[in-house]
Design a protein around this motif. Structure first.
Motif, PDB file in Angstrom:
ATOM      1  N   GLU A 120       0.860  -1.176   0.000  1.00 53.26           N
ATOM      2  CA  GLU A 120       0.000   0.000   0.000  1.00 53.26           C
ATOM      3  C   GLU A 120       0.892   1.220   0.000  1.00 53.26           C
ATOM      4  O   GLU A 120       2.028   1.176   0.477  1.00 53.26           O
ATOM      5  N   VAL A 121       0.385   2.296  -0.596  1.00 53.94           N
ATOM      6  CA  VAL A 121       1.141   3.537  -0.657  1.00 53.94           C
ATOM      7  C   VAL A 121       0.167   4.667  -0.359  1.00 53.94           C
ATOM      8  O   VAL A 121      -0.982   4.641  -0.824  1.00 53.94           O
ATOM      9  N   ASN A 122       0.603   5.607   0.465  1.00 52.59           N
ATOM     10  CA  ASN A 122      -0.265   6.728   0.800  1.00 52.59           C
ATOM     11  C   ASN A 122      -0.536   7.571  -0.435  1.00 52.59           C
ATOM     12  O   ASN A 122       0.335   7.755  -1.286  1.00 52.59           O
ATOM     13  N   HIS A 123      -1.755   8.102  -0.523  1.00 52.26           N
ATOM     14  CA  HIS A 123      -2.165   8.887  -1.686  1.00 52.26           C
ATOM     15  C   HIS A 123      -1.234  10.071  -1.935  1.00 52.26           C
ATOM     16  O   HIS A 123      -1.006  10.452  -3.079  1.00 52.26           O
ATOM     17  N   HIS A 124      -0.683  10.662  -0.878  1.00 53.10           N
ATOM     18  CA  HIS A 124       0.170  11.835  -1.048  1.00 53.10           C
ATOM     19  C   HIS A 124       1.585  11.500  -1.537  1.00 53.10           C
ATOM     20  O   HIS A 124       2.349  12.392  -1.872  1.00 53.10           O
ATOM     21  N   ASN A 125       1.932  10.224  -1.585  1.00 51.63           N
ATOM     22  CA  ASN A 125       3.302   9.834  -1.916  1.00 51.63           C
ATOM     23  C   ASN A 125       3.411   9.401  -3.382  1.00 51.63           C
ATOM     24  O   ASN A 125       3.653   8.239  -3.696  1.00 51.63           O
ATOM     25  N   ALA A 126       3.254  10.363  -4.276  1.00 46.17           N
ATOM     26  CA  ALA A 126       3.280  10.078  -5.714  1.00 46.17           C
ATOM     27  C   ALA A 126       4.636   9.539  -6.169  1.00 46.17           C
ATOM     28  O   ALA A 126       4.705   8.697  -7.069  1.00 46.17           O
ATOM     29  N   LYS A 127       5.716  10.005  -5.555  1.00 45.62           N
ATOM     30  CA  LYS A 127       7.048   9.545  -5.948  1.00 45.62           C
ATOM     31  C   LYS A 127       7.213   8.051  -5.669  1.00 45.62           C
ATOM     32  O   LYS A 127       7.723   7.303  -6.506  1.00 45.62           O
ATOM     33  N   ALA A 128       6.766   7.606  -4.488  1.00 40.80           N
ATOM     34  CA  ALA A 128       6.854   6.187  -4.155  1.00 40.80           C
ATOM     35  C   ALA A 128       5.961   5.373  -5.087  1.00 40.80           C
ATOM     36  O   ALA A 128       6.366   4.316  -5.582  1.00 40.80           O
ATOM     37  N   LYS A 129       4.752   5.874  -5.347  1.00 40.05           N
ATOM     38  CA  LYS A 129       3.845   5.142  -6.239  1.00 40.05           C
ATOM     39  C   LYS A 129       4.456   4.994  -7.622  1.00 40.05           C
ATOM     40  O   LYS A 129       4.371   3.922  -8.232  1.00 40.05           O
ATOM     41  N   ALA A 130       5.090   6.041  -8.128  1.00 39.25           N
ATOM     42  CA  ALA A 130       5.731   5.965  -9.445  1.00 39.25           C
ATOM     43  C   ALA A 130       6.835   4.905  -9.451  1.00 39.25           C
ATOM     44  O   ALA A 130       6.979   4.153 -10.429  1.00 39.25           O
ATOM     45  N   LEU A 131       7.611   4.823  -8.374  1.00 42.62           N
ATOM     46  CA  LEU A 131       8.648   3.802  -8.274  1.00 42.62           C
ATOM     47  C   LEU A 131       8.024   2.414  -8.342  1.00 42.62           C
ATOM     48  O   LEU A 131       8.481   1.549  -9.090  1.00 42.62           O
ATOM     49  N   TYR A 132       6.977   2.182  -7.547  1.00 39.18           N
ATOM     50  CA  TYR A 132       6.350   0.862  -7.511  1.00 39.18           C
ATOM     51  C   TYR A 132       5.777   0.486  -8.869  1.00 39.18           C
ATOM     52  O   TYR A 132       5.950  -0.648  -9.336  1.00 39.18           O
TER      53      TYR A 132
END
Length: 158
Positions: A120-132
């Protein structure tokens, strides 16, 4: 690009690991509730059947960690691994180590017999989501909902 290595954290690693957990929670805006987090981390370190905490190492120095926990889902075909937390200290970022850390987590999970890793990734963490997403994870377009059970009220955050 230099490579990072990984080792499974042991109970004696708790002080170093919990310091990084605190840093991660501040940075990712996660409430740090010691009465919940610290026993959870002790359980993970003491009981391999629950999963593992992996220490990320560069030149034999700890630069971050990953926590992985076992879960079960009929939809996922049984036991799967939840990549619960991935943290690299600020000085360790921008070197490609996040992608390497994800590969190390994948290798650990596959070596333990898992067919699926979820996170899971927090909605505010776009950088982490892009990595995943760039590492092959997919957005299932679902939300995670939480219900605190009797006796657990106030220990879970929404």
């Amino acid at each position: 690009m230099s490579e990072i290595k990984v080792r499974v954290a042991q109970p004696a690693d708790f002080p170093q690991l919990i310091a990084m957990v605190r840093d991660f929670y501040v940075e990712d805006q996660i409430p740090y509730i010691a009465e919940r987090v610290e026993p959870g981390l002790h359980t993970l370190l003491d009981e391999p059947s629950c999963g593992a905490a992996l220490l990320l190492l560069a030149d034999d120095q700890v630069v971050g960690y990953i926590t992985l926990g076992w879960c079960f889902s009929v939809e996922q075909g049984g036991r799967f691994v939840l990549l619960d937390e991935l943290y690299l200290g600020p000085a360790a970022r921008g070197r490609g180590w996040g992608r390497q850390a994800l590969a190390l987590a994948r290798d650990w999970a596959a070596g333990q017999g898992a067919a699926v890793i979820r996170l899971e990734v927090n909605h505010h963490n776009a950088k982490a989501k892009a990595l995943y997403l760039s590492a092959g994870y997919r957005d299932d377009e679902r939300d995670i909902l939480t219900l605190a059970l009797s006796g657990a009220a106030g220990r879970l955050h929404s």
